[in-house]
Design a protein around this motif. Structure first.
Motif, PDB file in Angstrom:
ATOM      1  N   CYS A  30      -4.303  -6.969   3.118  1.00 32.68           N
ATOM      2  CA  CYS A  30      -4.351  -6.754   4.510  1.00 32.68           C
ATOM      3  C   CYS A  30      -3.116  -6.449   5.322  1.00 32.68           C
ATOM      4  O   CYS A  30      -3.207  -5.341   5.996  1.00 32.68           O
ATOM      5  CB  CYS A  30      -4.501  -8.196   5.354  1.00 32.68           C
ATOM      6  SG  CYS A  30      -4.968  -8.061   7.144  1.00 32.68           S
ATOM      7  N   LEU A  31      -1.753  -7.047   4.910  1.00 35.21           N
ATOM      8  CA  LEU A  31      -0.362  -6.521   5.613  1.00 35.21           C
ATOM      9  C   LEU A  31      -0.323  -4.828   4.941  1.00 35.21           C
ATOM     10  O   LEU A  31       0.408  -4.096   5.819  1.00 35.21           O
ATOM     11  CB  LEU A  31       0.420  -7.276   4.990  1.00 35.21           C
ATOM     12  CG  LEU A  31       0.590  -8.676   5.649  1.00 35.21           C
ATOM     13  CD1 LEU A  31       1.666  -9.598   5.200  1.00 35.21           C
ATOM     14  CD2 LEU A  31       0.760  -8.648   7.377  1.00 35.21           C
ATOM     15  N   ASP A  32      -0.647  -4.737   3.855  1.00 37.34           N
ATOM     16  CA  ASP A  32      -0.282  -3.232   3.437  1.00 37.34           C
ATOM     17  C   ASP A  32      -1.307  -2.495   4.108  1.00 37.34           C
ATOM     18  O   ASP A  32      -1.068  -1.150   4.178  1.00 37.34           O
ATOM     19  CB  ASP A  32      -0.513  -3.189   1.720  1.00 37.34           C
ATOM     20  CG  ASP A  32       0.458  -3.841   0.963  1.00 37.34           C
ATOM     21  OD1 ASP A  32       1.599  -4.261   1.546  1.00 37.34           O
ATOM     22  OD2 ASP A  32       0.222  -4.134  -0.225  1.00 37.34           O
ATOM     23  N   ALA A  33      -2.483  -2.798   4.244  1.00 38.23           N
ATOM     24  CA  ALA A  33      -3.385  -1.719   4.893  1.00 38.23           C
ATOM     25  C   ALA A  33      -3.066  -1.731   6.370  1.00 38.23           C
ATOM     26  O   ALA A  33      -3.315  -0.465   6.826  1.00 38.23           O
ATOM     27  CB  ALA A  33      -4.956  -2.572   4.850  1.00 38.23           C
ATOM     28  N   ALA A  34      -2.641  -2.743   6.958  1.00 42.74           N
ATOM     29  CA  ALA A  34      -2.378  -2.410   8.371  1.00 42.74           C
ATOM     30  C   ALA A  34      -0.994  -1.562   8.395  1.00 42.74           C
ATOM     31  O   ALA A  34      -0.990  -0.512   9.332  1.00 42.74           O
ATOM     32  CB  ALA A  34      -1.884  -3.923   8.941  1.00 42.74           C
ATOM     33  N   GLU A  35      -0.153  -1.659   7.559  1.00 36.92           N
ATOM     34  CA  GLU A  35       0.954  -0.712   7.482  1.00 36.92           C
ATOM     35  C   GLU A  35       0.755   0.527   7.192  1.00 36.92           C
ATOM     36  O   GLU A  35       1.334   1.667   7.781  1.00 36.92           O
ATOM     37  CB  GLU A  35       2.152  -1.279   6.482  1.00 36.92           C
ATOM     38  CG  GLU A  35       3.369  -0.219   6.552  1.00 36.92           C
ATOM     39  CD  GLU A  35       4.676  -1.018   6.023  1.00 36.92           C
ATOM     40  OE1 GLU A  35       5.496  -0.481   5.858  1.00 36.92           O
ATOM     41  OE2 GLU A  35       4.548  -2.417   5.911  1.00 36.92           O
ATOM     42  N   THR A  36      -0.206   0.820   6.330  1.00 36.64           N
ATOM     43  CA  THR A  36      -0.744   2.286   5.878  1.00 36.64           C
ATOM     44  C   THR A  36      -1.242   2.927   7.066  1.00 36.64           C
ATOM     45  O   THR A  36      -0.988   4.074   7.483  1.00 36.64           O
ATOM     46  CB  THR A  36      -1.871   2.050   4.858  1.00 36.64           C
ATOM     47  OG1 THR A  36      -1.111   1.648   3.703  1.00 36.64           O
ATOM     48  CG2 THR A  36      -2.461   3.455   4.539  1.00 36.64           C
ATOM     49  N   GLN A  37      -1.951   2.033   7.967  1.00 32.78           N
ATOM     50  CA  GLN A  37      -2.498   2.744   9.444  1.00 32.78           C
ATOM     51  C   GLN A  37      -1.572   2.809  10.406  1.00 32.78           C
ATOM     52  O   GLN A  37      -1.835   3.116  11.525  1.00 32.78           O
ATOM     53  CB  GLN A  37      -3.587   1.634   9.698  1.00 32.78           C
ATOM     54  CG  GLN A  37      -4.861   1.811   8.900  1.00 32.78           C
ATOM     55  CD  GLN A  37      -5.707   0.764   9.178  1.00 32.78           C
ATOM     56  OE1 GLN A  37      -5.816   0.112  10.188  1.00 32.78           O
ATOM     57  NE2 GLN A  37      -6.582   0.330   8.156  1.00 32.78           N
TER      58      GLN A  37
END
Length: 145
Positions: A30-37
């Motif tokens: 979740c944290l990785d996906a948020a940072e990617t966005q």
């Protein structure tokens, strides 16, 4: 009764996490996906649906709150582990580290006061959610990932 219920949940977990069925890797995803966005998402409740599905299948006791309590505890423990790792990395990056230490001590007192007085499940959710928010804040302040 809860100890017996916990023993019933033991076995091969459905996910890569502990016997609760909660997968701590969901937090990083979740944290990785948020940072990617380019943003920080509210990842506090991530992994709970899968954990609850698993717990409800395994638990056969008469306490309707047990699956939720079990998953909130597992989620909170995973967030605490993440917080510890992020805090240690932030301390290493801080120069000087003492203001960060003071901030973290104050935040712990804030979290406890904020969540005080709530019922068991509400308190567990509050503590878990505030811990998740602190992880995101520390990651942002220290530019960690």
């Amino acid at each position: 009764m809860r100890a017996l219920a916990f023993l019933l949940l033991l076995g091969t977990p459905a996910l890569a996490g502990d016997a609760s069925g909660f997968d701590p890797a969901a937090i990083d995803q979740c944290l990785d996906a948020a940072e990617t966005q380019g943003a920080r998402a509210d990842c506090a409740g991530t992994g709970m649906d899968a954990c609850l599905d698993y717990a409800r299948q395994k638990y056969t006791g008469d306490d309707p709150d047990f699956p939720m309590a079990n998953c909130l505890d597992a989620s909170h423990q995973a967030w605490e582990a993440k917080l510890t790792a992020v805090y240690q990395a932030a301390l290493e990056a801080a120069d000087p580290p003492e203001p960060l230490r003071r901030m973290e001590r104050s935040w712990i007192a804030f979290r406890e006061a904020l969540c005080e007085g709530a019922g068991d499940l509400a308190r567990a959710r509050c503590i878990r959610d505030e811990t998740a928010r602190q992880v995101a804040l520390l990651m942002s302040l220290a530019d960690l990932r």
